[in-house]
Motif scaffolding. Sequence first.
Motif, PDB file in Angstrom:
ATOM      1  N   GLY A  94       0.820  -1.212   0.000  1.00 56.22           N
ATOM      2  CA  GLY A  94       0.000   0.000   0.000  1.00 56.22           C
ATOM      3  C   GLY A  94       0.846   1.252   0.000  1.00 56.22           C
ATOM      4  O   GLY A  94       0.531   2.238  -0.703  1.00 56.22           O
ATOM      5  N   ALA A  95       1.940   1.235   0.757  1.00 54.85           N
ATOM      6  CA  ALA A  95       2.838   2.399   0.780  1.00 54.85           C
ATOM      7  C   ALA A  95       3.490   2.619  -0.580  1.00 54.85           C
ATOM      8  O   ALA A  95       3.700   3.766  -1.008  1.00 54.85           O
ATOM      9  CB  ALA A  95       3.901   2.201   1.855  1.00 54.85           C
ATOM     10  N   MET A  96       3.827   1.544  -1.284  1.00 52.53           N
ATOM     11  CA  MET A  96       4.418   1.677  -2.614  1.00 52.53           C
ATOM     12  C   MET A  96       3.445   2.374  -3.579  1.00 52.53           C
ATOM     13  O   MET A  96       3.860   3.179  -4.433  1.00 52.53           O
ATOM     14  CB  MET A  96       4.768   0.298  -3.175  1.00 52.53           C
ATOM     15  CG  MET A  96       5.816  -0.481  -2.400  1.00 52.53           C
ATOM     16  SD  MET A  96       6.050  -2.106  -3.162  1.00 52.53           S
ATOM     17  CE  MET A  96       6.975  -2.964  -1.884  1.00 52.53           C
ATOM     18  N   LEU A  97       2.164   2.065  -3.440  1.00 46.23           N
ATOM     19  CA  LEU A  97       1.173   2.614  -4.364  1.00 46.23           C
ATOM     20  C   LEU A  97       0.984   4.120  -4.195  1.00 46.23           C
ATOM     21  O   LEU A  97       0.700   4.828  -5.162  1.00 46.23           O
ATOM     22  CB  LEU A  97      -0.175   1.900  -4.164  1.00 46.23           C
ATOM     23  CG  LEU A  97      -0.244   0.448  -4.665  1.00 46.23           C
ATOM     24  CD1 LEU A  97      -1.538  -0.200  -4.230  1.00 46.23           C
ATOM     25  CD2 LEU A  97      -0.106   0.396  -6.175  1.00 46.23           C
ATOM     26  N   ILE A  98       1.126   4.625  -2.966  1.00 45.10           N
ATOM     27  CA  ILE A  98       0.876   6.053  -2.740  1.00 45.10           C
ATOM     28  C   ILE A  98       2.158   6.884  -2.714  1.00 45.10           C
ATOM     29  O   ILE A  98       2.096   8.108  -2.622  1.00 45.10           O
ATOM     30  CB  ILE A  98       0.097   6.262  -1.427  1.00 45.10           C
ATOM     31  CG1 ILE A  98       0.912   5.770  -0.221  1.00 45.10           C
ATOM     32  CG2 ILE A  98      -1.244   5.569  -1.479  1.00 45.10           C
ATOM     33  CD1 ILE A  98       0.229   6.039   1.110  1.00 45.10           C
ATOM     34  N   ALA A  99       3.325   6.236  -2.792  1.00 49.33           N
ATOM     35  CA  ALA A  99       4.591   6.981  -2.762  1.00 49.33           C
ATOM     36  C   ALA A  99       4.759   7.785  -4.049  1.00 49.33           C
ATOM     37  O   ALA A  99       4.530   7.262  -5.152  1.00 49.33           O
ATOM     38  CB  ALA A  99       5.762   6.025  -2.578  1.00 49.33           C
ATOM     39  N   PRO A 100       5.183   9.051  -3.966  1.00 49.73           N
ATOM     40  CA  PRO A 100       5.280   9.913  -5.157  1.00 49.73           C
ATOM     41  C   PRO A 100       6.677   9.962  -5.770  1.00 49.73           C
ATOM     42  O   PRO A 100       6.940  10.819  -6.618  1.00 49.73           O
ATOM     43  CB  PRO A 100       4.907  11.286  -4.593  1.00 49.73           C
ATOM     44  CG  PRO A 100       5.479  11.264  -3.201  1.00 49.73           C
ATOM     45  CD  PRO A 100       5.385   9.824  -2.715  1.00 49.73           C
ATOM     46  N   LEU A 101       7.592   9.089  -5.341  1.00 51.58           N
ATOM     47  CA  LEU A 101       8.989   9.200  -5.759  1.00 51.58           C
ATOM     48  C   LEU A 101       9.220   8.875  -7.231  1.00 51.58           C
ATOM     49  O   LEU A 101      10.257   9.234  -7.794  1.00 51.58           O
ATOM     50  CB  LEU A 101       9.868   8.292  -4.891  1.00 51.58           C
ATOM     51  CG  LEU A 101       9.902   8.637  -3.398  1.00 51.58           C
ATOM     52  CD1 LEU A 101      10.710   7.606  -2.627  1.00 51.58           C
ATOM     53  CD2 LEU A 101      10.488  10.030  -3.190  1.00 51.58           C
ATOM     54  N   MET A 102       8.263   8.170  -7.854  1.00 52.45           N
ATOM     55  CA  MET A 102       8.431   7.842  -9.271  1.00 52.45           C
ATOM     56  C   MET A 102       8.368   9.093 -10.150  1.00 52.45           C
ATOM     57  O   MET A 102       9.056   9.174 -11.181  1.00 52.45           O
ATOM     58  CB  MET A 102       7.348   6.852  -9.702  1.00 52.45           C
ATOM     59  CG  MET A 102       7.429   6.416 -11.153  1.00 52.45           C
ATOM     60  SD  MET A 102       8.863   5.396 -11.493  1.00 52.45           S
ATOM     61  CE  MET A 102       8.358   3.899 -10.679  1.00 52.45           C
ATOM     62  N   GLY A 103       7.578  10.086  -9.730  1.00 49.72           N
ATOM     63  CA  GLY A 103       7.415  11.295 -10.531  1.00 49.72           C
ATOM     64  C   GLY A 103       8.716  12.017 -10.831  1.00 49.72           C
ATOM     65  O   GLY A 103       9.024  12.287 -12.008  1.00 49.72           O
TER      66      GLY A 103
END
Length: 452
Positions: free
Chosen positions: A52-61
């Motif tokens: 769940g944390a991976m899904l909401i993390a914005p670091l990919m942007g």
Amino acid sequence: MTQWPDKEGQKTIYNNVSGDASPDRYYFGMVILSCTVATYGLLSNSTAVVIGAMLIAPLMGPILGGALAVATNSNPLLKMSAKAEALGAVTAVVLAALLTLVLPSAELTPEVLARTTPTILDLVVALASGAAGTYAMCVKPQGATLPGVAIATALMPPLCVVGIGLAKQNFSVVSGAFLLFLANMIAINVAAIAMFELAGFSRDSCHDGTCKTGDAKKTTYRMLYPVVLLIVISIPLAFIMYKTYSHANIEKVIKTSLIESLEAIAPHSTLISTDYREQDNRYQVDAAFRTTKIIMPENIRQMENLLELRLGKPVGVSADVVLVQKVNDKTNIDTFQALLPKVKEKEIVEVVRSSTPEEVIDSVLQEKLALLPNSKLEDYTLEYRKGEGTYKVTVKISSASPVDDKLSKTIQNILEERLKRRVEVNIESKAIQNNPAAPQKSNGSLLYEEPK
């Protein structure tokens, strides 16, 4: 055939990626929230919470923003993306450390430890995931691929593990998790740059919502840096992967050898657990057995002998033995009845090593050759070079099969460990059949100097 975006589509993608790479309040808010979820998911060993944390993390942007900036030669976007990624990473590490300190009793769970030994496979996964996410963004911008990429590459959990390791002052955890984050970030960046290049962004560069013809040579030059970083980060990952597989192979050899020895010594026995450590060119194996037979020191020596032959180094085995009774309606195998009436102090046996070099050499040769089928010790000669402090042992054996170099190296290692001297071992093997061929020779190599 792939339908890459036109100039209008490139403009839209550029604006969307730029928005996701901006270090605004929303970005830092999501970093804080996703880091909190990931940290407590890791400490509670909950895989679902970590996902769940991976899904909401914005670091990919910011990573995709940096890749697009390189492809389009956009310095403003590159600076903004690098700033967002760096500040986001630092925020996550510091917050994870503080959250861990709030729970001083928290332990390093399997979810935490799983992110401390990255290998080259993690790099391949990140490359494929980054390419998939960027391809989907260019071809089907409205698709739902990026969440899957975020799960596959896992950017936030490694940063949280770095913070957890700092809080626990465990720097092996810190270094392993940070290496995983760097590998994922660099691999995604390289894959995304390549996909943006294929999509034509380098030919039609977009800046601040406008597109124009780009400088291909300048783009190619700037792409060189992430590729070099990818090669550099691959070196420690390959080394860790080699160590991991080597450790797994040694564990497999130890378990297999102990099971075979137990089967020969006590058929109704079970190997419960094994662990080993290597120090001073010697393996120390700790094992636990469940058996119906009393294990004696000579049985432990049998296990050590087989392990030494297969591992090629001196081996010490220490075992915790659990005696059990096996019974059914026909038979009763009860070790306790034989053990309890005979418990005497004199039964505690100490294995005494031979005192003279000749006895030590003879004992080692007999033990090792006993494990080789159709082999016989014919004779051996011993020469001591006083000036060098070296024993030279020439062994003559008859064998039905050729003798490889591993046997001589194994014998040499055992003798050096027992005699505390440098040893040279030469094995002359003569075929048992009437074979006029010259004897085979196998030369051992010196592994360490005489202790001072």
